[in-house]
Design a protein around this motif. Sequence first.
Motif, short mmCIF file in Angstrom:
data_model
loop_
_atom_site.label_atom_id
_atom_site.label_comp_id
_atom_site.label_asym_id
_atom_site.label_seq_id
_atom_site.Cartn_x
_atom_site.Cartn_y
_atom_site.Cartn_z
N GLN A 168 0.60 -1.35 0.13
CA GLN A 168 -0.05 0.05 -0.06
C GLN A 168 0.95 1.37 0.08
N ALA A 169 2.04 1.36 0.72
CA ALA A 169 2.82 2.47 0.60
C ALA A 169 3.57 2.84 -0.50
N ILE A 170 3.79 1.60 -1.41
CA ILE A 170 4.57 1.88 -2.61
C ILE A 170 3.40 2.51 -3.70
N ALA A 171 2.17 2.02 -3.40
CA ALA A 171 1.10 2.72 -4.39
C ALA A 171 1.07 4.14 -4.04
N GLN A 172 1.18 4.53 -2.69
CA GLN A 172 1.22 6.07 -2.69
C GLN A 172 2.26 6.66 -3.21
N PHE A 173 3.33 6.10 -2.76
CA PHE A 173 4.67 6.77 -3.05
C PHE A 173 4.53 7.16 -4.87
N GLN A 174 4.05 5.85 -5.43
CA GLN A 174 4.22 6.19 -6.95
C GLN A 174 2.91 7.24 -7.42
N LYS A 175 2.15 7.34 -6.65
CA LYS A 175 1.17 8.34 -6.89
C LYS A 175 1.78 9.82 -6.79
N ALA A 176 2.47 9.91 -5.79
CA ALA A 176 3.28 11.19 -5.11
C ALA A 176 3.96 11.61 -6.45
N ILE A 177 4.96 10.46 -6.99
CA ILE A 177 5.50 10.66 -8.17
C ILE A 177 4.96 11.21 -9.38
N LYS A 178 4.03 10.47 -9.66
CA LYS A 178 3.22 10.48 -10.70
C LYS A 178 2.73 11.65 -10.83
N LEU A 179 2.23 12.63 -9.79
CA LEU A 179 1.75 13.90 -10.12
C LEU A 179 2.72 15.00 -10.71
N GLU A 180 4.10 14.55 -10.27
CA GLU A 180 5.24 15.51 -10.92
C GLU A 180 5.28 16.80 -10.49
N THR A 181 4.82 17.11 -9.26
CA THR A 181 4.99 18.45 -8.55
C THR A 181 5.96 18.53 -7.65
N LEU A 182 6.59 17.48 -7.35
CA LEU A 182 7.66 17.52 -6.26
C LEU A 182 8.86 17.70 -6.93
N GLU A 183 9.90 18.18 -6.64
CA GLU A 183 11.54 18.28 -7.09
C GLU A 183 12.56 18.14 -5.96
N GLY A 184 13.69 17.89 -6.58
CA GLY A 184 14.81 18.20 -5.56
C GLY A 184 14.81 17.09 -4.43
N GLN A 185 14.88 17.73 -3.29
CA GLN A 185 15.20 16.81 -2.00
C GLN A 185 13.69 16.15 -1.84
N ASP A 186 12.74 17.09 -1.96
CA ASP A 186 11.31 16.33 -1.72
C ASP A 186 11.16 15.16 -2.41
N LEU A 187 11.27 15.24 -3.73
CA LEU A 187 11.33 14.06 -4.91
C LEU A 187 12.20 12.97 -4.19
N ALA A 188 13.20 13.25 -4.02
CA ALA A 188 14.64 12.51 -3.61
C ALA A 188 13.92 11.39 -2.35
#
Length: 176
Positions: free
Chosen positions: A71-91
């Motif tokens: 379930q955690a993996i699915a949420q992290f993938q959704k966060a990445i897919k939105l493409e709003t994070l960058e730098g340290q946050d995305l890392a």
Amino acid sequence: MDSVASPILYISLLLVLLGSVAFFVVRQVLKTRRIESALSRLQSKLNKEKGTAEEYYELGSILLEKRLFTQAIAQFQKAIKLETLEGQDLAAVYNALGFAYFAQEQYDLAIKQYKEALKLLPEYVTALNNLGHSYERKQLASPALECYEQALVIEPSNQTAKRRAESLRKRLVTSA
């Protein structure tokens, strides 16, 4: 006098011990309630509407802490897919995603995520340690040692990297 002091001392020590235990139990209960409340709030909101990358990451982190890796993996993938994070946050999201894969013994996927985190933030010591640990689990001592040594260049006081690098150096010398 000694016959009275001994039971009083014993009772006093017992009260101090019980007070300490009660403090830690209450603290743990409050922490658990806070986590459960955040979990409930986020799940409720994200089931009704699209969330932000930060919300998906927060929910994924809570699920990771609860050892609900898939379930955690699915949420992290959704966060990445939105493409709003960058730098340290995305890392941080990629590192957490790598950790979730690592916990499921999917080391190749974990390595891929840690490398993504390091592309974004090359000095991310936690991701370097995690990458090294993944290489170790795959019995790849040389790349693991490189990761730990790179972590030590960035953060010389890193105890995890020091301990693991020393262990790997001994293993590599012994096997040579």
